[in-house]
Write a protein that holds these residues in place. Structure first.
Motif, PDB file in Angstrom:
ATOM      1  N   THR A  55       0.816  -1.214   0.000  1.00  0.00           N
ATOM      2  CA  THR A  55       0.000   0.000   0.000  1.00  0.00           C
ATOM      3  C   THR A  55       0.850   1.265   0.000  1.00  0.00           C
ATOM      4  OG1 THR A  55      -1.560  -1.246   1.371  1.00  0.00           O
ATOM      5  CG2 THR A  55      -1.926   1.125   1.170  1.00  0.00           C
ATOM      6  N   TYR A  56       1.916   1.242   0.793  1.00  0.00           N
ATOM      7  CA  TYR A  56       2.708   2.452   1.041  1.00  0.00           C
ATOM      8  C   TYR A  56       3.983   2.489   0.195  1.00  0.00           C
ATOM      9  CZ  TYR A  56      -0.429   1.823   4.946  1.00  0.00           C
ATOM     10  OH  TYR A  56      -1.545   1.595   5.717  1.00  0.00           O
ATOM     11  N   LEU A  57       4.070   1.594  -0.789  1.00  0.00           N
ATOM     12  CA  LEU A  57       5.262   1.504  -1.639  1.00  0.00           C
ATOM     13  C   LEU A  57       4.891   1.655  -3.110  1.00  0.00           C
ATOM     14  CD1 LEU A  57       6.883  -1.624   0.094  1.00  0.00           C
ATOM     15  CD2 LEU A  57       7.218   0.788   0.659  1.00  0.00           C
ATOM     16  N   GLN A  58       3.793   2.327  -3.398  1.00  0.00           N
ATOM     17  CA  GLN A  58       3.300   2.366  -4.769  1.00  0.00           C
ATOM     18  C   GLN A  58       4.112   3.285  -5.671  1.00  0.00           C
ATOM     19  OE1 GLN A  58      -1.013   2.013  -5.514  1.00  0.00           O
ATOM     20  NE2 GLN A  58      -1.296   2.396  -3.329  1.00  0.00           N
ATOM     21  N   THR A  59       4.750   4.297  -5.088  1.00  0.00           N
ATOM     22  CA  THR A  59       5.603   5.175  -5.889  1.00  0.00           C
ATOM     23  C   THR A  59       7.061   4.799  -5.662  1.00  0.00           C
ATOM     24  OG1 THR A  59       5.866   6.864  -4.180  1.00  0.00           O
ATOM     25  CG2 THR A  59       3.929   7.033  -5.617  1.00  0.00           C
ATOM     26  N   GLN A  60       7.905   5.135  -6.620  1.00  0.00           N
ATOM     27  CA  GLN A  60       9.325   4.807  -6.488  1.00  0.00           C
ATOM     28  C   GLN A  60       9.967   5.563  -5.331  1.00  0.00           C
ATOM     29  OE1 GLN A  60       9.954   5.149 -11.039  1.00  0.00           O
ATOM     30  NE2 GLN A  60      11.597   3.819 -10.338  1.00  0.00           N
ATOM     31  N   ASN A  61       9.530   6.767  -5.089  1.00  0.00           N
ATOM     32  CA  ASN A  61      10.103   7.526  -3.971  1.00  0.00           C
ATOM     33  C   ASN A  61       9.777   6.859  -2.638  1.00  0.00           C
ATOM     34  OD1 ASN A  61      11.320   9.479  -5.520  1.00  0.00           O
ATOM     35  ND2 ASN A  61       9.620  10.933  -5.368  1.00  0.00           N
ATOM     36  N   ASP A  62       8.522   6.475  -2.439  1.00  0.00           N
ATOM     37  CA  ASP A  62       8.139   5.823  -1.190  1.00  0.00           C
ATOM     38  C   ASP A  62       8.845   4.488  -1.023  1.00  0.00           C
ATOM     39  OD1 ASP A  62       6.508   7.749  -0.132  1.00  0.00           O
ATOM     40  OD2 ASP A  62       4.630   6.868  -0.837  1.00  0.00           O
ATOM     41  N   ALA A  63       9.084   3.796  -2.137  1.00  0.00           N
ATOM     42  CA  ALA A  63       9.643   2.449  -2.072  1.00  0.00           C
ATOM     43  C   ALA A  63      11.161   2.431  -2.005  1.00  0.00           C
ATOM     44  CB  ALA A  63       9.186   1.644  -3.286  1.00  0.00           C
ATOM     45  N   ALA A  64      11.789   3.578  -2.146  1.00  0.00           N
ATOM     46  CA  ALA A  64      13.254   3.609  -2.224  1.00  0.00           C
ATOM     47  C   ALA A  64      13.909   2.982  -1.000  1.00  0.00           C
ATOM     48  CB  ALA A  64      13.733   5.040  -2.415  1.00  0.00           C
ATOM     49  N   GLY A  65      13.375   3.240   0.172  1.00  0.00           N
ATOM     50  CA  GLY A  65      13.980   2.696   1.380  1.00  0.00           C
ATOM     51  C   GLY A  65      13.634   1.265   1.655  1.00  0.00           C
ATOM     52  N   ALA A  66      12.669   0.702   0.883  1.00  0.00           N
ATOM     53  CA  ALA A  66      12.240  -0.680   1.107  1.00  0.00           C
ATOM     54  C   ALA A  66      12.648  -1.590  -0.039  1.00  0.00           C
ATOM     55  CB  ALA A  66      10.723  -0.727   1.296  1.00  0.00           C
ATOM     56  N   GLY A  67      13.510  -1.109  -0.923  1.00  0.00           N
ATOM     57  CA  GLY A  67      14.030  -1.976  -1.964  1.00  0.00           C
ATOM     58  C   GLY A  67      13.402  -1.802  -3.323  1.00  0.00           C
ATOM     59  N   GLY A  68      12.308  -1.038  -3.437  1.00  0.00           N
ATOM     60  CA  GLY A  68      11.726  -0.830  -4.752  1.00  0.00           C
ATOM     61  C   GLY A  68      10.245  -1.130  -4.784  1.00  0.00           C
ATOM     62  N   ASN A  69       9.588  -0.650  -5.858  1.00  0.00           N
ATOM     63  CA  ASN A  69       8.141  -0.830  -5.932  1.00  0.00           C
ATOM     64  C   ASN A  69       7.739  -1.869  -6.968  1.00  0.00           C
ATOM     65  OD1 ASN A  69       8.626   0.724  -8.257  1.00  0.00           O
ATOM     66  ND2 ASN A  69       6.677   1.818  -8.088  1.00  0.00           N
ATOM     67  N   SER A  70       8.405  -2.999  -6.915  1.00  0.00           N
ATOM     68  CA  SER A  70       7.972  -4.180  -7.663  1.00  0.00           C
ATOM     69  C   SER A  70       8.450  -5.416  -6.921  1.00  0.00           C
ATOM     70  CB  SER A  70       8.531  -4.182  -9.094  1.00  0.00           C
ATOM     71  OG  SER A  70       9.899  -4.547  -9.103  1.00  0.00           O
ATOM     72  N   CYS A  71       7.812  -6.549  -7.210  1.00  0.00           N
ATOM     73  CA  CYS A  71       8.177  -7.812  -6.545  1.00  0.00           C
ATOM     74  C   CYS A  71       9.661  -8.112  -6.737  1.00  0.00           C
ATOM     75  CB  CYS A  71       7.347  -8.964  -7.111  1.00  0.00           C
ATOM     76  SG  CYS A  71       5.567  -8.753  -7.022  1.00  0.00           S
ATOM     77  N   MET A  72      10.110  -8.091  -7.987  1.00  0.00           N
ATOM     78  CA  MET A  72      11.475  -8.508  -8.283  1.00  0.00           C
ATOM     79  C   MET A  72      12.503  -7.516  -7.759  1.00  0.00           C
ATOM     80  SD  MET A  72      11.247 -10.263 -12.060  1.00  0.00           S
ATOM     81  CE  MET A  72      12.988 -10.682 -12.009  1.00  0.00           C
ATOM     82  N   GLU A  73      12.168  -6.227  -7.792  1.00  0.00           N
ATOM     83  CA  GLU A  73      13.127  -5.242  -7.297  1.00  0.00           C
ATOM     84  C   GLU A  73      13.317  -5.391  -5.796  1.00  0.00           C
ATOM     85  OE1 GLU A  73      14.153  -0.485  -7.717  1.00  0.00           O
ATOM     86  OE2 GLU A  73      12.159  -1.209  -8.229  1.00  0.00           O
ATOM     87  N   CYS A  74      12.212  -5.555  -5.063  1.00  0.00           N
ATOM     88  CA  CYS A  74      12.309  -5.733  -3.615  1.00  0.00           C
ATOM     89  C   CYS A  74      13.042  -7.024  -3.276  1.00  0.00           C
ATOM     90  CB  CYS A  74      10.911  -5.726  -3.007  1.00  0.00           C
ATOM     91  SG  CYS A  74      10.871  -6.136  -1.253  1.00  0.00           S
ATOM     92  N   HIS A  75      12.635  -8.124  -3.898  1.00  0.00           N
ATOM     93  CA  HIS A  75      13.204  -9.423  -3.545  1.00  0.00           C
ATOM     94  C   HIS A  75      14.617  -9.616  -4.077  1.00  0.00           C
ATOM     95  CE1 HIS A  75       9.820 -11.560  -1.537  1.00  0.00           C
ATOM     96  NE2 HIS A  75       9.131 -10.600  -2.120  1.00  0.00           N
ATOM     97  N   TYR A  76      15.024  -8.786  -5.023  1.00  0.00           N
ATOM     98  CA  TYR A  76      16.416  -8.837  -5.480  1.00  0.00           C
ATOM     99  C   TYR A  76      17.373  -8.574  -4.323  1.00  0.00           C
ATOM    100  CZ  TYR A  76      20.574  -7.630  -8.294  1.00  0.00           C
ATOM    101  OH  TYR A  76      21.840  -7.564  -8.830  1.00  0.00           O
ATOM    102  N   GLY A  77      16.924  -7.797  -3.334  1.00  0.00           N
ATOM    103  CA  GLY A  77      17.744  -7.559  -2.142  1.00  0.00           C
ATOM    104  C   GLY A  77      17.992  -8.809  -1.339  1.00  0.00           C
ATOM    105  N   ALA A  78      17.175  -9.857  -1.545  1.00  0.00           N
ATOM    106  CA  ALA A  78      17.379 -11.154  -0.897  1.00  0.00           C
ATOM    107  C   ALA A  78      17.826 -12.190  -1.922  1.00  0.00           C
ATOM    108  CB  ALA A  78      16.099 -11.614  -0.197  1.00  0.00           C
TER     109      ALA A  78
END
Length: 437
Positions: A400-423
């Protein structure tokens, strides 16, 4: 593409054309894979077994299932059974015993919900949440569960006779993460190999104001961190992530679904559908309050839940939610929106006609030769298999709170693969990466 079917058999390959010109061209093939997976995973489960569909070749078993029938993915092992057992060894796949159970008063096999955000639970006191809780229009928290199929669960649990294979223990996991391409879990491939599947679900509490005929519903026990007790409730499925490691897509295929009443439709959908009879789950149906980034405010990360406040915590303030990243409308005539309309008609008469695929994300250039770990200098999306779409693959109930790239920057990104790439060193599994102990 092959014809759409109502089948309980999980697809083991993405049907691709011989000539591939662009990722948009093959989006329908991946969306087909997502929908066929959605049907198979939500197929009525055979009684007495985990992860086994009942009569997978008989469409009537699915199309005529009674409300609340246990489904295949719902019988998968919960992440808490793997990572929340402390010094106890996780039980074998077929076992219903949970040595360390946050809801010991729940009947065996009963769904228990302890997550207040997709990446965090009150039982993980030392872990920082990826996100914030979500509160629906009925003033209730949304709850989440994470489940693994047998291939993934058994791989992480390891062999009884080989303690070094127990990957839920950090001392065993870390050496396998520290190889050049990181840990690699089992992968699906035809004709009969079913590899790793992770499923994450978002649930909201049913109230007397809700039309349960539009949702998949199930009884559950909900953990109250203030009283350390669990209370029974009926919950409604509002979001579903499916991650499937299927050959040749070493970076997994990611599919995310939502119930159609979650938020208002995307701008440009014509004709605009009528608002749902009982209102939207996460929007009051007006433009106020404003949602510049897809939400109006973020509740506290560590909420205080008063004893007896669940369900129906009237002191909670709903979060106003809108969708920032529209459901894809390309390629023309075979877009994600088009396939949604087709499958909703195919499943008419079932609760599943009220669900929609939001997006499928996959590596357009898969394979370990195109994969570089982030900690080894890898850069997304290039070194994550050229992920497509690059960003905006978001579920309004889970990100919900990661829909924009700016909001998602600190959580790894605003897509499944971008976020999980950190793992990536844990084969894209944040659960394994964060909860091995």
């Amino acid at each position: 593409m092959p014809p759409a079917t109502v089948s309980g058999n999980i697809p083991l390959a993405v049907p691709l054309p011989e000539q591939i010109n662009s990722p948009v061209q093959i989006r329908p093939n991946f969306d087909y894979f997502s929908w066929q997976s959605f049907i198979a995973l939500n197929w009525p489960a055979a009684s007495g077994s985990r992860g086994v569909p009942a009569q997978p070749g008989n469409p009537d078993v699915f199309l005529k299932a009674t409300p609340g029938t246990p489904v295949v993915w719902g019988t998968y092992k919960d992440s808490e059974e793997l990572f929340g057992q402390g010094n106890q060894r996780p039980t074998p796949w077929d076992s219903t015993t949970i040595p360390v159970n946050p809801c010991p008063n729940a009947p065996a096999g009963q769904k228990t919900l302890i997550f207040l955000s997709k990446g965090n639970t009150p039982l993980m006191q030392t872990k920082q949440a990826f996100s914030f809780p979500l509160i629906d229009q009925r003033n209730n928290y949304v709850y989440f569960d994470i489940r693994y199929n047998q291939a993934q669960y058994d791989f992480i649990r390891g062999q009884d006779a080989d303690p070094a294979s127990w990957l839920y223990l950090a001392k065993n996991l870390v050496p396998k993460e520290n190889v050049p391409k990181g840990l690699q879990m089992p992968m699906s491939s035809p004709p009969s190999t079913l590899g790793s599947i992770m499923v994450k679900a978002a649930w909201r509490i049913k109230t007397d104001k809700d039309d349960a005929s539009r949702y998949y519903s199930t009884p559950a026990f909900i953990y109250n961190p203030q009283t350390s007790t669990c209370v029974p409730a009926t919950v409604l499925l509002v979001g579903l992530h499916i991650a499937h490691k299927v050959s040749p897509f070493t970076e997994w295929v990611w599919s995310t679904f939502e119930q159609v009443d979650n938020v208002p439709p995307d701008a440009g959908v014509t004709p605009p559908p009528a608002p749902p009879p009982a209102g939207y789950s996460f929007n009051n149906g007006t433009g106020s309050p404003a949602t510049p980034n897809g939400y109006d405010y973020r509740p506290p990360v560590a909420p205080s839940i008063k004893a007896g406040a669940q369900p129906g915590a009237s002191t909670l303030k709903p979060v106003q939610v809108t969708r920032v990243n529209p459901i894809p409308d390309t390629p023309q005539g075979a877009s994600t929106r088009d396939l949604n309309a087709y499958y909703q008609q195919l499943l008419k008469g079932t609760v599943w006609q009220y669900y929609q695929l939001i997006v499928t994300q996959w590596p357009f250039q898969p394979g370990l030769d195109n994969f570089v770990l982030m900690q080894n200098g890898g850069v997304y999306p290039r070194d994550s298999g050229a992920a497509f779409p690059v960003n905006g693959a978001i579920n309004t109930t889970m990100e919900t709170y990661l829909q924009t790239q700016n909001d998602a920057a600190g959580a790894g990104g605003n897509s499944c693969m971008e976020c999980h790439y950190g793992a990536g060193q844990s084969d894209f599994s944040w659960g394994l990466n964060r909860r091995a102990h």
